[in-house]
Write an enzyme that holds these catalytic residues in place. Structure first.
Site, PDB file in Angstrom:
ATOM      1  N   ALA A  17     -45.123  -7.345 -20.982  1.00 52.97           N
ATOM      2  CA  ALA A  17     -46.247  -6.711 -21.683  1.00 52.97           C
ATOM      3  C   ALA A  17     -47.458  -7.625 -21.701  1.00 52.97           C
ATOM      4  O   ALA A  17     -48.576  -7.205 -21.385  1.00 52.97           O
ATOM      5  CB  ALA A  17     -45.830  -6.348 -23.111  1.00 52.97           C
ATOM      6  N   GLY A  54     -39.000  -8.507 -26.168  1.00 50.67           N
ATOM      7  CA  GLY A  54     -37.772  -7.941 -25.607  1.00 50.67           C
ATOM      8  C   GLY A  54     -36.546  -8.764 -25.906  1.00 50.67           C
ATOM      9  O   GLY A  54     -35.436  -8.233 -25.981  1.00 50.67           O
ATOM     10  N   GLU A  55     -36.731 -10.055 -26.068  1.00 49.53           N
ATOM     11  CA  GLU A  55     -35.581 -10.928 -26.298  1.00 49.53           C
ATOM     12  C   GLU A  55     -35.577 -11.538 -27.693  1.00 49.53           C
ATOM     13  O   GLU A  55     -34.628 -12.202 -28.077  1.00 49.53           O
ATOM     14  CB  GLU A  55     -35.559 -12.032 -25.232  1.00 49.53           C
ATOM     15  N   ILE A  81     -37.947  -1.087 -17.457  1.00 47.27           N
ATOM     16  CA  ILE A  81     -36.480  -1.010 -17.488  1.00 47.27           C
ATOM     17  C   ILE A  81     -35.997  -0.477 -18.838  1.00 47.27           C
ATOM     18  O   ILE A  81     -34.862  -0.688 -19.237  1.00 47.27           O
ATOM     19  CB  ILE A  81     -35.852  -2.384 -17.179  1.00 47.27           C
ATOM     20  N   LEU A 139     -48.212  -3.613 -29.346  1.00 45.38           N
ATOM     21  CA  LEU A 139     -48.988  -2.627 -28.578  1.00 45.38           C
ATOM     22  C   LEU A 139     -48.567  -1.205 -28.898  1.00 45.38           C
ATOM     23  O   LEU A 139     -49.391  -0.296 -28.923  1.00 45.38           O
ATOM     24  CB  LEU A 139     -48.820  -2.897 -27.076  1.00 45.38           C
ATOM     25  N   THR A 189     -38.252  -0.804 -21.448  1.00 48.25           N
ATOM     26  CA  THR A 189     -39.004  -1.647 -22.362  1.00 48.25           C
ATOM     27  C   THR A 189     -40.234  -0.960 -22.930  1.00 48.25           C
ATOM     28  O   THR A 189     -40.801  -1.422 -23.907  1.00 48.25           O
ATOM     29  CB  THR A 189     -39.439  -2.897 -21.588  1.00 48.25           C
ATOM     30  N   GLY A 246     -43.980 -12.015 -26.434  1.00 49.70           N
ATOM     31  CA  GLY A 246     -42.841 -11.222 -25.965  1.00 49.70           C
ATOM     32  C   GLY A 246     -41.925 -10.813 -27.111  1.00 49.70           C
ATOM     33  O   GLY A 246     -41.718 -11.554 -28.070  1.00 49.70           O
TER      34      GLY A 246
END
Lengths: 730, 328, 172
Positions: free
Chosen positions: A513, A691-692, A469, A617, A471, A689
């Site tokens: 991920a 993303g947030e 999306i 990554l 990401t 994570g």
């Protein structure tokens, strides 16, 4: 072939032993060429031009029932094919990972703006106009639209926690803070409006849609339609942003599927921007009371974080504002309570970092208030309160770079140049200040599968129903596979976003991920074992690089080794390490703002985020994720406010002109730094994570900087100029 | 969007005549009209496309002023070297409005005639006296943070959203109008707009069939020109308050004084009493305080927009300081 | 209802459109001519995802009736560059990660393409210190001039970097 791993124990860092050197690199997005040339196809664009067009119609009451719909005028228009009302239609989106249909039957109205019908016509122009011509009558019932006066407010037992002697600790504290913070409803507002294109082939439905979590979405859609999930295929190859609002299947998908079946022709339903604001999930407004007690040295003795949030009656989701408070700082006594007001407002759901995004605004403001009160540096206050173990359940942290992030960030940002006295730095009309906040975001592993195929030409293909999306999933899955199989990025093709592929984790909760990346990793481990067997060696003795397998001094091209395509599916599941270890990513935000002393306008001048999130990554896409989160933080701090009308709760500012997400000029130079970290307890590729993580705490750094600039503490978000004016010098 | 007949006007005369038909509406840039047609707030039966009429020139007038064709885009006007040099307040106001894309499409006449951003006006499910006379004003007791504090009535508290018109007001612009009968007249911009009173749906003094053909600017003055816009975002947002000032000094006193305001009223606001108060006096904090008090003496907030009174007060004083070189 | 015939020259090729007069230029491109690179983000000129060039200038295609553009020269993202030959801006957006989900990207790139021309023509912006001075495309100028293109993923840093590189002639 199949390789399965349940995360029951610490994993060794296998990736570190690989030779390709593609993981961690700063690589441009592999799907980028399609996106910059306009050739990436999004849901609404996947038709061939033969599809009919459906437009959703909104309810114009806050609570009650649809008594009748007279569609005569609409149906009389040229091109209008059908006005659809069907008890299977859903009146709100499914929550993330719901796996079943959300509330159905649109004749029941729970909030102003919910869908009540779908008008289908040959063209968009015809359907859009016809949608305005329905004569809808309602049976109106009393609505609750104000959380302050809601008739029904729940305090679930599971949302309460008391530890130690909280009141005593507050009473005995050398310094304490007891403050109330409020945040408004917010909207994810992805740039791509929610869209679905449904096509039936006999009993089989193919739906091109804009969704984040396909394996759940398929079940949700099938459940809503009353058909078997095997008969549903969802395709979401490119998704124009989600931020939580596309986690669950929405009204557009179910309506499109029903309509396509009814008229025997594919149907496209795309929400208008106003409908995105009214019909997709919002982040709940919050009322938060934060209480902190500390000794003279600033060591916390108690933390209290109470909240009132809201949602529609019957919805299980409630904004978990205390999520980071539980583990970020120590303090023996603790108190939490959440009340949920049942309101007739747009459904509340997960928006980027549910919990942390707004909970940390309050917590990190309160910490700033405490530091000021104690005359202690805010960075130092946080350093003094990092607990050894989880302060409530005693679990050890799997990895935690918080202290390093704080000190590194302070260094990089020039934090020592901050004026400790608020309002002391002036440049012309502008008052300048610095602020900071911690960042923390729980790390989650979610069950995921991915298939990797080693082709006879020595290239590889990765397949999973995972979505990208924005990401960077296309890139990082290719990198993981490339690293494991010794292939350059361009020799790995990643196919995503199709339920025909093995079920991934979906995009949400920052778990994509780590979860799908691990599934790809496992599949590749299996392939490596098979290759090693062909070479007659242990996988550990074999080096794969640039398409060549090397054992001792013997080199074999993969294309020579693979005479028939080899395929393996990796499957990861959370296990004991989830229970045994407290897993979270950490960071620190620093912001410099200028507040205009005449007008109260705030402009962020620069911002830095330092993060420790396990293995990174792809430096480029990871950094962009953090930028994105930080900018969401700027929006939350300064401008974003989904306004509900005080009389009927409808979203008043349901457009992008008045729901103010940051524009380019609102965003200054941003810097992001990652600390080197591995988390062996999180997953086999040792990521956490991100993303947030970038949004968690970001807005608090901005508002703490406003306090430092002006001496004004605004506890009612967003900090728009009207709230600063009364405190500014004449 | 309701179906409509589309007709491309071949001349100003033909356009004005065609506009006499009931339900006819001119379209030029379309950036505001199409926005509102999609929302069914405006439902014309017929669109008369005037975008290709030869009204795209910015020309010097005989008296040394400027005649700005009605179809000159906001971009072209802002970039016009004569405007930049002699009417910088106008360039500044234009550049503070909307986005590069919108300014490329939006025209001078369309900008003057753009409709309010009141969310209740824009939502056909809501009562609105402007959209549907007699249905009520939902903003009075609703979300009115962006609404007007001057020139309002119990029928309507919506603001006029233009930046350009605010600058033009301070420049003493007038509007050239061609009637359906082919007659041309000129109306001072201040007289061009109507206050809501009991008829908020009537926003201008234009008659049916009237076509705005140009905006006229008087010869430039040797004056300091300032445009200051206060908004929630740094860009791409409507004004909460904006101030345009054209002020000359003569021997230490304010001489020519023209100050106009956006975001405060149903029309670009100008208060001659404030200007009279300032004119002929030496700049001082006390004088500017008095001027701001005077401007806002009759201001009325409706709850959400109360802050605009203080904001306008502060912004006006800062602009006056800037325009007169008064250091704080 | 009578359809209207409109001739559009898009990316150098002539197209004849026969459509409902209500059809916007954006919907004509996306759903009649199948040039889906131009995106619909808001349909009200409030996001910039639909930005295309008409006669060399950037506009919001969502707020334009296709029938009003008879004979106009239109450039969409498909005409800015192809896979074989990407424009300098497209390359720079890739290199600087000036996008994430990609939905606003075609609009950003079309907008930037025209914006560079505006700057070269000496057009000032809201943040230009001098209306009459030369235009220096620093980060602040780029950000202001690109503020009509909203990116919710918030790739603004990369967008500004990418455009800055091209403005300086740094990329290809």
């Amino acid at each position: 072939m199949n390789k399965h791993l349940k995360m029951d124990e610490r994993q060794s860092d296998v990736l570190a032993d690989m030779a390709q050197g593609t993981v961690g690199r700063e690589l441009a997005r592999s799907e980028g060429p399609l996106k910059v040339s306009g050739r990436a196809v999004y849901a609404a664009e996947s038709g061939d031009g033969t599809e009919a067009v459906g437009v959703l119609v909104r309810a114009t009451i806050a609570n009650g029932r649809v008594a009748s719909i007279d569609a005569g005028d609409a149906l009389a228009l040229e091109g209008v094919l059908r006005v659809i009302t069907d008890s299977r239609m859903v009146r709100r989106p499914a929550q993330g990972t719901a796996n079943g249909a959300p509330a159905q039957d649109t004749s029941q109205v729970d909030h102003f703006g919910q869908p009540v019908a779908l008008v289908v016509a040959d063209t968009f122009e015809q359907a859009r106009h016809a949608a305005h011509l329905l004569d809808i009558r309602y049976g109106v019932e009393t609505a609750d639209i104000d959380p302050e006066t809601a008739r029904e407010v729940e305090t679930p037992e599971g949302k309460r926690l008391e530890q130690g002697a909280f009141d005593t600790a507050m009473d005995d504290a050398a310094a304490s803070i007891d403050a109330i913070y409020t945040t408004p409803s917010q909207s994810a507002a992805p740039m791509e409006p929610h869209a679905a294109l449904a096509r039936w082939d006999g009993d089989r439905l193919t739906l091109h849609g804009a969704y984040q979590m396909l394996k759940y979405n398929r079940n949700e859609l099938a459940d809503a339609l009353g058909i078997h999930p095997d008969n549903v295929r969802i395709v979401s190859r490119y998704v124009g942003g989600g931020f939580g609002s596309k986690l669950g299947i929405g009204p557009e998908a179910v309506a499109a599927a029903i309509a396509a079946r009814a008229i025997g022709r594919p149907v496209r339903v795309v929400m208008s921007r106003a409908q995105v604001f009214e019909m997709t999930s919002r982040r709940s407004e919050t009322w938060q009371r934060v209480r902190l007690a500390a000794d003279r040295d600033g060591r916390l003795t108690a933390i209290g974080h109470d909240a009132r949030v809201s949602n529609l009656p019957g919805e299980a989701f409630s904004e978990p504002v205390q999520i980071a408070t539980h583990f970020l700082y120590g303090g023996a006594s603790r108190h939490y309570e959440t009340r949920i007001a049942r309101l007739n407002r747009t459904c509340a759901g997960s928006m980027r970092a549910p919990g942390e995004a707004v909970g940390m605004l309050a917590l990190e403001n309160a910490m700033d208030e405490l530091a000021h009160h104690l005359g202690l540096d805010p960075v130092e206050l946080r350093l003094r309160n990092i607990p050894e173990r989880h302060p409530e359940n005693g679990k050890p942290f799997s990895s935690r770079g918080l202290a390093d992030c704080l000190t590194t960030g302070a260094d990089l940002f020039g934090w020592n140049r901050r004026n400790t006295r608020p309002g002391a730095k002036r440049e012309g009309e502008w008052l300048v200040g610095l602020g900071m906040a911690s960042a923390a975001r729980s790390n989650i592993l979610s069950e995921a599968q991915a298939r990797v195929r080693l082709n006879t030409d020595g290239t590889a293909t990765v397949e999973t129903d995972m979505t990208d999306i924005g990401t960077g999933t296309y890139s990082i899955l290719g990198q993981v596979a490339g690293e494991m199989l010794g292939l350059a990025p361009e020799d790995v093709t990643v196919e995503l976003g199709d339920t025909a592929f093995p079920p991934g984790s979906g995009s949400g909760g920052s778990w994509g991920a780590g979860s799908v990346g691990s599934a790809v990793f496992l599949a590749c481990q299996d392939l490596r074992a098979a290759l090693a067997a062909r070479l007659g060696c242990d996988p550990g003795e074999m080096t794969l690089k640039d398409g060549v397998a090397t054992v001792s001094n013997r080199q074999t091209r993969l294309s020579d080794l693979v005479d028939e395509a080899m395929e393996a599916t990796g499957h990861i599941e959370p296990g004991d390490t989830k229970q045994e270890m407290q897993q979270a990513a950490f960071g620190a935000h620093f912001a410099e703002v200028a507040v205009n002393s005449v007008t109260g306008e705030t402009r962020v001048r620069r911002m830095l985020g330092v993060f420790a999130a396990g293995r990174i990554l792809n430096l480029k896409t990871a950094r962009s994720q953090c930028f994105g989160g930080m900018i969401f933080g700027i929006g939350a701090a300064l401008t974003e406010n989904l306004v509900h009308d005080p009389r009927d709760g409808h979203v008043v500012n349901r457009d992008l002109a008045e729901y103010h997400i940051p524009v380019n000029l609102d965003v200054p130079r941003l810097d992001v730094a990652f600390l080197e970290e591995r988390d062996p307890w999180a997953n086999p590729i040792q990521t956490k994570g991100i993303g947030e993580l970038g949004i968690s705490g970001a807005g608090a750094a901005v508002t703490n900087a406003i306090f430092n600039a002006t001496g004004i503490r605004v506890r009612d978000y967003p900090v728009t100029l009207d709230k600063l004016l009364p405190g500014l010098p004449g | 969007m309701k179906p409509f007949d589309y007709e491309r006007a071949v001349s100003s005369n033909a356009a004005a005549r065609a506009a006499l038909a009931s339900g006819a509406h001119f379209i030029a840039g379309g950036t505001n009209l199409l926005d509102l047609m999609k929302l069914e707030v405006l439902r014309p039966d017929k669109l008369i496309d005037i975008s290709r009429l030869p009204l795209r020139q910015v020309e010097r007038t005989g008296d040394g002023g400027l005649r700005i064709g009605a179809m000159v885009t906001n971009s072209d006007l802002a970039a016009d070297p004569r405007v930049r040099r002699h009417y910088p307040v106008l360039s500044r106001a234009l550049l503070a409005g909307a986005s590069g894309q919108l300014r490329n499409k939006a025209t001078t006449a369309g900008n003057l005639l753009q409709r309010t951003r009141c969310p209740y006006f824009q939502d056909t499910a809501m009562p609105c006296n402007k959209r549907e006379p007699g249905s009520g004003c939902h903003a009075l007791d609703g979300f009115n943070r962006n609404h007007a504090i001057l020139g309002t009535s119990e029928s309507c508290i919506a603001t006029h959203p233009s930046d350009m018109a605010v600058a033009m007001m301070a420049l003493d612009a007038s509007v050239e109008i061609q009637s359906a009968a082919g007659k041309t007249r000129t109306v001072a911009l201040d007289e061009f707009y109507a206050l809501p009173g009991d008829t908020p749906h009537v926003e201008t003094t234009l008659d049916s069939g009237d076509l705005v053909t140009a905006v006229l600017l008087p010869p430039p003055l040797a004056a300091r020109q300032v445009y200051r816009k206060v908004r929630d975002r740094a860009s791409y947002a409507f004004a909460l308050v904006s101030v345009a000032a054209v002020i000359s000094m003569n021997e230490g006193v304010l001489d020519h004084v023209a100050v106009s305001f956006g975001g405060l009223a149903p029309k670009p606001w100008r208060d001659r009493k404030v200007e009279a108060l300032l004119s002929g006096k030496p700049p001082s904090g006390a004088l500017f305080q008095e001027a701001a008090d005077r401007l806002l003496a009759e201001a009325r907030g409706y709850g959400g927009n109360d802050f605009k009174i203080a904001l306008a007060h502060r912004t006006l004083r800062a602009v006056l300081r800037q325009a007169t070189g008064l250091t704080q | 209802m009578t359809k209207i015939q409109t001739g559009l020259r898009i990316n150098g090729a002539d197209h004849r459109l026969e459509a409902d007069p209500r059809t916007t230029l954006l919907d004509a491109l996306r759903h009649h001519l199948h040039l889906t690179g131009s995106k619909k983000g808001c349909d009200h000129g409030q996001c910039g995802a639909c930005t295309v060039l008409v006669n060399g200038r950037r506009i919001n295609a969502c707020l334009a009736l296709a029938c009003m553009h008879d004979g106009d020269e239109i450039t969409t993202i498909e005409g800015i560059g192809s896979d074989e030959s990407r424009s300098a801006l497209q390359e720079a957006f890739l290199a600087c990660d000036g996008f994430q989900c990609g939905y606003c990207t075609p609009g950003q790139i079309c907008s930037a393409t025209a914006m560079l021309r505006e700057a070269a023509d000496g057009w000032p912006s809201h943040v230009s210190p001098d209306l009459n001075g030369p235009v220096t495309l620093n980060a602040r100028e780029i950000a202001e001039r690109m503020s009509g293109n909203i990116c919710r993923c918030s790739a603004y840093s990369g967008i500004v970097d990418a455009i800055g590189q091209v403005a300086k002639g740094g990329v290809k």
